[in-house]
Design an enzyme around this catalytic site. Structure first.
Site, PDB file in Angstrom:
ATOM      1  N   CYS A 335      -9.675   1.160 -12.384  1.00  0.00           N
ATOM      2  CA  CYS A 335      -8.293   0.774 -12.687  1.00  0.00           C
ATOM      3  C   CYS A 335      -8.157  -0.483 -13.551  1.00  0.00           C
ATOM      4  CB  CYS A 335      -7.454   0.599 -11.427  1.00  0.00           C
ATOM      5  SG  CYS A 335      -8.142   1.321  -9.961  1.00  0.00           S
ATOM      6  N   ARG A 364     -20.275   2.033  -5.050  1.00  0.00           N
ATOM      7  CA  ARG A 364     -19.692   1.437  -3.846  1.00  0.00           C
ATOM      8  C   ARG A 364     -20.750   1.370  -2.760  1.00  0.00           C
ATOM      9  NH1 ARG A 364     -13.942   4.791  -3.694  1.00  0.00           N
ATOM     10  NH2 ARG A 364     -13.280   4.137  -5.771  1.00  0.00           N
ATOM     11  N   GLN A 382     -15.905   9.325 -10.884  1.00  0.00           N
ATOM     12  CA  GLN A 382     -14.559   9.780 -10.535  1.00  0.00           C
ATOM     13  C   GLN A 382     -13.923  10.467 -11.734  1.00  0.00           C
ATOM     14  OE1 GLN A 382     -12.902   5.878  -9.339  1.00  0.00           O
ATOM     15  NE2 GLN A 382     -12.407   6.903  -7.419  1.00  0.00           N
ATOM     16  N   ASP A 384     -11.001  10.171 -12.965  1.00  0.00           N
ATOM     17  CA  ASP A 384      -9.941   9.211 -12.714  1.00  0.00           C
ATOM     18  C   ASP A 384      -8.884   9.276 -13.810  1.00  0.00           C
ATOM     19  OD1 ASP A 384      -8.831   7.219 -11.257  1.00  0.00           O
ATOM     20  OD2 ASP A 384     -10.341   5.699 -11.719  1.00  0.00           O
ATOM     21  N   HIS A 386      -4.951   7.162 -14.893  1.00  0.00           N
ATOM     22  CA  HIS A 386      -3.857   6.258 -14.532  1.00  0.00           C
ATOM     23  C   HIS A 386      -2.684   6.546 -15.424  1.00  0.00           C
ATOM     24  CE1 HIS A 386      -7.472   4.275 -12.969  1.00  0.00           C
ATOM     25  NE2 HIS A 386      -6.673   3.988 -11.960  1.00  0.00           N
ATOM     26  N   LYS A 466       1.302   8.049  -1.180  1.00  0.00           N
ATOM     27  CA  LYS A 466       0.367   8.961  -1.855  1.00  0.00           C
ATOM     28  C   LYS A 466       0.506  10.393  -1.367  1.00  0.00           C
ATOM     29  CE  LYS A 466      -3.405   8.329   1.451  1.00  0.00           C
ATOM     30  NZ  LYS A 466      -4.846   8.267   1.654  1.00  0.00           N
ATOM     31  N   HIS A 512      -2.262   6.330  -9.766  1.00  0.00           N
ATOM     32  CA  HIS A 512      -3.689   6.682  -9.799  1.00  0.00           C
ATOM     33  C   HIS A 512      -3.770   8.142  -9.395  1.00  0.00           C
ATOM     34  CE1 HIS A 512      -5.086   2.434  -8.965  1.00  0.00           C
ATOM     35  NE2 HIS A 512      -3.878   2.392  -8.490  1.00  0.00           N
TER      36      HIS A 512
END
Length: 637
Positions: A335, A364, A382, A384, A386, A466, A512
């Site tokens: 992000c 992670r 990911q 991912d 945004h 979410k 996200h």
RNA sequence: GCCACCGUAGCUCAGUUGGCAGAGCAGCUGAUUUGUAAUCAGCCGGUCGGGGGUUCGAAUCCCUUCGGUGGCUCCA
């Protein structure tokens, strides 16, 4: 006497009418093997039929219902605790509920249970079941119950009782084994027809690792031996599909001690599948007007300070590395980079929505005990994205994301899913008004799509509400992949703005979103979903060309070359083994098509194709085969 | 991280009370030239996860460390 109305298998019987009394009803209930009774939302033991107040209809609960099966499993857990107490007198019992596929019971015991112990416990349980001890409900004051369990040395029950607010509690006794329990229970131990103990493991008292570790035994129970057998077969099927096993057998990926736990090496076959998934993902994102990004793997620690990750995500981040006197962190999320790209220019309200997407690899820290094949790793990519948009655009953006998600999931054969909407938790950032707007936008989008969903009150992340989508695979197992999260936190921390039509700076809403979650995890799920037999478009090798004898080698080479030139992933087997052996090799690699080439085909320049399951298709020439395969690949069936 | 179990050939697994490390598959070589899920034979292959200890002697017993599996907590 108050009348009782009982619904037994659809037949409504009024105990006061027609001369029927409760004894008759009890007989009828016994005949259908009723386990309990239901009145409104409450459940009762059959023996308490005379005490049920009110005039509402009472329903017989049998093992055919979800609740009935749950009651049966719960009672089985009591029987198991009884058996364990008989075999290990010093043991203390903790809790033993029924769960999704069975039940468990936690015990405080010095020596953990061995597989042999489980067999012995099963035998002891069989004996208890044979005796048909009735489950007897008793009520007493909380104080009396505490005294009783103190005398019995059952410290955990005492602890549970001390946390209970009610003055009166219920206990169940069966064959001398007494346990604190809300109930209801089956009438007697012989109501348990089919059960099995599955495994034992450690589990912390009340799930808190600061507490003592207890020994948990998992088991399951079913209405019949057949159903139990079916469930055991299901467990075998799960084992057979294990992505770690298939990953090795099909040469898809590996994990190495000397490289590091939770770090994945994608082998050529796995890499080809990943490449195919990534190509599809990129194409579709470009079509959906996302802009693709690539961002670095590390960044200065100040960035993570500013984003707040060092405050709320520290335990998942690795220790920083020193580069020229500055600390850099390996990224756990993408992000902040996407925000930096957004902020690299002034943005107008006309520019919104701006949608950035990246297959971003993050690292992670996960505790060693939770690592699991591809499903739980320490380094992963990911899918991912945004979305920066105005408040008035949230709903339509969410609608688009929902469509997109469902389309992508469907392409991978996931047709069924459960959707959850999580709302504001106790600790949160942002204003309640914004939370309200965003949550309602999510809800409105779900409703507009006519998607069924459940609301999880207070389960949202602290930075925004979410939507989670959990897919169901071919074994009906649930997996969380997709997530759509509104974020009020990061735009504020990074002072993200756009120039609005009123000539003022406004803060955009940031969404996200991940469709597959992570490529590693999604790949693991896909392997199990397809049991390694990937559809043609995903298969790392799509066709094998097999010769009957050496005579056909040239023709086989020609066919293989044509397929390869047409973009088909092909391999050949022209060895001196028998065709049976080659077919077996090809099937075990789960290659969708095998082209069998013998003298017949060579002379006619035709093709015989054997599908993975054994079905044969004939093609007059290579062109026919190519268009047939192309059609299947393009339709991603 | 915690509890339990496990770690023997590339893979799947035997290996008795501590007494010469084994099998099948895979690989290699040869024979065989085959029509819809395993042709035959020979050969190669191991510091028994690593380190330390007990013992005349350790794959086996003990300690330690790394990794895996099943759970507990969290999550993509």
């Amino acid at each position: 006497m108050e009348s009782i109305v009982v619904n037994i298998e659809g037949e409504v019987i009024d105990s006061s009418a027609g001369g029927r009394n409760t004894d008759d009803i009890l007989k009828r209930l016994k005949k259908i093997n009723a386990l309990a009774l239901k009145s409104g939302d409450e459940y009762f033991d059959i023996s308490s039929i005379g005490e049920i107040k009110g005039t509402g209809e009472i329903t017989a609960v049998t093992i055919d219902s979800k609740e009935g099966l749950g009651i049966c499993r719960h009672s089985t857990s009591h029987i198991m605790a009884h058996a364990v107490k008989d075999l290990y007198p010093g043991v203390k019992v903790a809790i033993g509920p029924s769960i999704e596929d069975g039940f468990y019971y936690d015990f405080d015991i010095d020596t953990p249970f061995t597989p042999e112990a489980l067999t012995a416990i099963e035998k002891a349980m069989q004996k208890i079941i044979k005796r048909n001890n009735p489950f007897v409900r008793k009520t007493m004051s909380r104080a009396d119950a505490i005294k009783l369990f103190k005398d019995l040395g059952e410290d955990y029950k005492v602890e549970l009782l001390e946390a209970i607010e009610a003055d009166e509690v219920s206990l169940y006794e069966e064959g001398g084994f007494i346990d604190l329990c809300r109930g209801p229970h089956v009438p007697g131990t012989s109501s348990i027809r089919a059960f099995k103990l599955l495994k034992s493991s450690g589990a912390y008292w009340r799930g808190d690792e600061k507490n003592k570790m207890l020994q948990r035994i998992y088991g399951t129970a079913f209405a019949t031996q057949e159903e139990l057998k079916k469930h055991i077969e299901f467990l075998d099927e799960v084992k057979r599909r294990d992505h770690r096993r298939l990953g090795r057998e099909l040469d898809l990926f590996s994990i190495h001690d000397d490289i590091g736990a939770g770090l994945i090496l994608w082998h050529p076959n796995g890499a080809m599948i990943r490449k195919t998934i990534e190509d599809f993902w990129r194409e579709e994102h470009i079509k959906a007007d996302y802009k693709l990004l690539y961002t670095p793997h590390i960044a200065k620690i100040d960035l993570w300070q500013k984003s707040g990750h060092l405050d709320f995500y520290k335990e998942n981040m690795y220790t920083p590395m020193d580069i020229d006197g500055a600390d850099y962190e390996i990224k756990p999320m993408n992000c902040p980079f996407h925000i930096a790209v957004y902020k690299s220019a002034l943005r107008s309200y006309r520019d919104l929505p701006i949608k950035y997407a990246e297959l971003g690899t993050v690292y992670r820290y996960e505790r060693s005990g939770v690592l699991h094949g591809l499903l739980r790793v320490r380094g992963f990519t990911q899918d991912d994205a945004h979305i920066f948009c105005r408040v008035d655009q949230i709903e339509s953006e969410i609608l688009d994301v929902l469509d997109f998600t469902i389309y992508v999931l469907k392409t991978f054969g996931f047709e069924k899913y459960d959707i959850y909407l999580s709302t504001r938790p106790e600790k949160y950032v942002g204003t309640p008004e914004n939370w309200e707007i965003a949550t309602e936008a999510l809800r409105a989008a779900l409703e507009k799509k006519g998607l069924k969903y459940e609301t999880d009150p207070g389960e949202g992340v602290f930075y925004g509400p979410k939507i989670d989508i959990k897919v169901k695979d071919s074994l009906n197992r649930q997996w969380q992949c997709s997530t759509i999260q509104v974020d009020f936190n990061l735009p504020k921390r990074f002072s993200v703005t756009y120039r609005a039509s009123d000539d003022n700076e406004h803060m955009p809403i940031m969404i996200h979103r991940a469709l597959m979650g992570s490529l590693e995890r999604f790949f693991g799920i896909l392997i199990e979903h397809y049991a390694g037999a990937f559809p043609l478009w995903l298969s790392p090798v799509q066709v094998s060309v097999l010769t009957i004898s050496e005579r056909q080698a040239d023709y086989a080479k020609e066919i293989a070359a044509s397929l390869l030139r047409a973009g088909i992933r092909v391999e050949t087997d022209m060895g001196d083994e028998k065709i049976n052996y080659k077919i077996r090799q090809s099937s075990m690699k789960k290659i969708p098509y095998a082209v069998l080439i013998g003298d017949k085909e060579m002379e006619a320049r035709s093709l015989t194709v054997r599908k993975r399951k054994g079905e044969n298709i004939s093609f007059t020439d290579i062109k026919n085969l190519l268009s047939f395969m192309r059609e299947e690949i393009e339709s991603r069936r």
